[in-house]
Design a protein around this motif. Structure first.
Motif, short mmCIF file in Angstrom:
data_model
loop_
_atom_site.label_atom_id
_atom_site.label_comp_id
_atom_site.label_asym_id
_atom_site.label_seq_id
_atom_site.Cartn_x
_atom_site.Cartn_y
_atom_site.Cartn_z
N ALA A 19 -1.12 14.53 -4.27
CA ALA A 19 -0.02 13.97 -3.97
C ALA A 19 -0.21 13.07 -2.96
O ALA A 19 -1.16 12.95 -2.42
N ILE A 20 0.72 12.63 -2.36
CA ILE A 20 0.47 11.41 -1.65
C ILE A 20 1.15 11.52 -0.30
O ILE A 20 2.27 11.88 -0.18
N THR A 21 0.44 11.16 0.63
CA THR A 21 1.06 11.33 1.92
C THR A 21 0.95 10.07 2.74
O THR A 21 0.15 9.20 2.50
N THR A 293 -3.34 5.54 -10.14
CA THR A 293 -3.31 6.93 -9.70
C THR A 293 -2.44 7.17 -8.47
O THR A 293 -2.18 8.32 -8.12
N GLY A 294 -1.99 6.11 -7.79
CA GLY A 294 -1.17 6.31 -6.60
C GLY A 294 -0.73 5.00 -6.01
O GLY A 294 -1.01 3.92 -6.54
N PHE A 295 -0.03 5.10 -4.85
CA PHE A 295 0.51 3.93 -4.17
C PHE A 295 0.41 4.15 -2.66
O PHE A 295 0.46 5.29 -2.18
N THR A 296 0.30 3.05 -1.90
CA THR A 296 0.47 3.15 -0.46
C THR A 296 1.94 3.43 -0.15
O THR A 296 2.81 3.20 -1.00
N PRO A 297 2.25 3.94 1.05
CA PRO A 297 3.65 4.28 1.35
C PRO A 297 4.62 3.13 1.18
O PRO A 297 5.78 3.34 0.78
N ASP A 298 4.19 1.88 1.46
CA ASP A 298 5.10 0.74 1.30
C ASP A 298 5.14 0.22 -0.13
O ASP A 298 5.87 -0.74 -0.42
N SER A 338 -8.73 10.26 -3.78
CA SER A 338 -8.43 8.93 -3.25
C SER A 338 -6.98 8.95 -2.81
O SER A 338 -6.07 9.01 -3.65
N VAL A 339 -6.74 8.91 -1.50
CA VAL A 339 -5.40 9.11 -0.94
C VAL A 339 -5.13 8.04 0.11
O VAL A 339 -5.98 7.80 0.98
N PRO A 340 -3.96 7.38 0.09
CA PRO A 340 -3.66 6.42 1.15
C PRO A 340 -3.40 7.13 2.48
O PRO A 340 -2.69 8.13 2.53
N GLU A 341 -3.99 6.61 3.54
CA GLU A 341 -3.71 7.14 4.88
C GLU A 341 -2.46 6.47 5.45
O GLU A 341 -1.69 7.08 6.18
N ASP A 342 -2.29 5.19 5.14
CA ASP A 342 -1.13 4.40 5.55
C ASP A 342 -1.10 3.18 4.64
O ASP A 342 -1.74 3.18 3.59
N ASP A 343 -0.39 2.14 5.04
CA ASP A 343 -0.27 0.96 4.19
C ASP A 343 -1.54 0.11 4.15
O ASP A 343 -1.68 -0.75 3.28
N GLN A 344 -2.46 0.34 5.10
CA GLN A 344 -3.64 -0.52 5.23
C GLN A 344 -4.96 0.17 4.92
O GLN A 344 -5.98 -0.50 4.80
N HIS A 345 -4.95 1.51 4.82
CA HIS A 345 -6.21 2.24 4.71
C HIS A 345 -6.17 3.28 3.59
O HIS A 345 -5.13 3.89 3.32
N LEU A 346 -7.33 3.46 2.99
CA LEU A 346 -7.52 4.44 1.92
C LEU A 346 -8.51 5.49 2.38
O LEU A 346 -9.54 5.17 2.99
N LEU A 347 -8.19 6.76 2.13
CA LEU A 347 -9.11 7.85 2.43
C LEU A 347 -9.77 8.32 1.14
O LEU A 347 -9.08 8.58 0.14
N LEU A 348 -11.09 8.44 1.16
CA LEU A 348 -11.86 8.86 0.00
C LEU A 348 -12.64 10.12 0.35
O LEU A 348 -13.39 10.12 1.34
#
Length: 385
Positions: A19-21, A293-298, A338-348
């Motif tokens: 899920a996405i945080t 597979t997902g989206f950034t928060p924005d 593969s999860v967005p950390e915020d609008d600018q960064h991706l965590l792998l």
């Protein structure tokens, strides 16, 4: 949370998987620097090692040779592709979202919390001052609510997955039951918890998977037959039943902008996915190069995986422009999440294969530069919600 490797087949064959945080508000200021030991690009790709590239201007006359090195850099002509070498990445700050290291829940807004016991931990999250953990119990699972002293305050049976709101003030979780053989039984219970717990029982659905908790609504994916295609459901906590959004088939992820990634085609060794509007299903664009597979928060960036997933981990992770579907950057390696950390960064969540040391890697979407957010080590590692 990242779609697992078997999920592509599961969406058509309807075999269940987990899920996405949001990230810290300051993460974009402190992300990996493009000129700090950036990973080597794939052959033929421009180097991500320059953070502010400029284009050199040719002159009509040859210029004398200078002993000073040139400060001009080349402007990338298109999207960059970067191969990640975990050992060569610089060490950065810890993830700013909830994650599991060993049996300790770290990151996010809260103190470190240790999950008691020895059973496998399948999912973790933070809910206000509490921590949540899905653990194995017998042939099934249960969710533990833990206080700041790591004490269990509540147990919820059969929970398999958790998603939270971006501010961590509310959580949704799903419970499904299994036979002793491991086969899933029909039906699911969807929970929503903030200041109180609300739930709805949904009979005669299979392969239920939570997608997001946005604007007071819980979105989940389920199929009406055990082996059939899946559809998107929307539930407003407090109402008696969810609504099926039939115009959005085989959903992969739902964004805060009212769009969803949908698996539209599946063939041997390939697939296509589309960005659709919610709830009407208007197609905004389609890609057969990646899987949404997902989206950034924005919702400005689409998180993408390989068009075919079958194996231990994904070989690539990508970031696409959500308006056009164009590739912004692609990373190659072995990625389990593969999860967005915020609008600018991706965590792998990356390693080099089974039983090898792993690390959560932070990559800047705009430059492609990456750093290790956790040390490279063996042991359980998981990005939570």
């Amino acid at each position: 949370m990242r779609v697992q490797n078997g999920r592509l087949v599961a969406l058509v064959a309807a075999v269940a998987v987990a899920a996405i945080t949001g990230g810290g508000a300051l993460a974009w200021r402190q992300g990996p620097q493009a000129n700090a030991e950036a990973p080597s690009p794939l052959s033929g790709s421009p180097s991500p090692a320059t953070s502010t590239p400029t284009k050199s201007t040719p002159t009509a006359k040859p210029t004398p040779t200078s002993s000073k090195p040139s400060t001009a850099t080349s402007t990338p002509s298109g999207p960059m592709k970067t191969k990640i070498d975990l050992k060569k990445l610089p060490q950065g700050r810890a993830p700013q979202v909830t994650y599991l290291s060993g049996r300790t829940i770290r990151g996010g807004a809260g103190e470190d919390v240790t999950v008691p016991g020895t059973t496998d931990i399948q999912d973790v999250a933070r809910l206000r001052s509490s921590a949540l953990a899905v653990v194995t119990k017998g042939f099934g699972t249960e969710m533990l609510n833990l206080d700041s002293d790591s004490k269990i305050t509540r147990r919820t049976p059969d929970v398999t997955q958790i998603v939270t709101t971006d501010d961590g003030g509310a959580a949704a979780y799903v419970a499904t039951r299994l036979k002793d053989t491991g086969e899933e039984l029909a039906g699911a219970t969807i929970y929503a918890e903030s200041t109180e717990v609300q739930k709805v029982a949904v009979p005669d659905i299979w392969n239920t998977r939570l997608l997001s908790y946005l604007d007071g609504k819980v979105y989940f994916d389920a199929s009406t037959t055990q082996d059939g295609d899946s559809g998107l459901y929307e539930w407003t906590p407090g109402t008696s039943k969810p609504v099926q959004l039939k115009a959005v088939p085989n959903p992969m992820a739902v964004s805060s902008a009212g769009t969803a990634g949908s698996l539209t085609t599946l063939n041997d060794q390939s697939s296509c996915s589309s960005l659709l509007t919610v709830p009407f299903g208007k197609r905004l664009w389609r890609t057969c190069d990646y899987l949404i597979t997902g989206f950034t928060p924005d919702a400005a960036t689409v998180i993408a995986g390989p068009k075919y997933q079958d194996g231990y981990g994904d070989g690539i992770a990508g970031a696409l422009n959500a308006k056009t579907g164009m590739l912004l950057h692609e990373w190659s390696g072995v990625f389990r999440q593969s999860v967005p950390e915020d609008d600018q960064h991706l965590l792998l969540l990356a390693d080099n294969g089974e039983e090898t040391p792993a690390s959560i890697v932070r990559c800047t979407i705009s430059t492609g530069a990456c750093e290790r957010a956790t040390p490279l080590a063996k042991g359980q590692l998981l990005i939570g919600s």
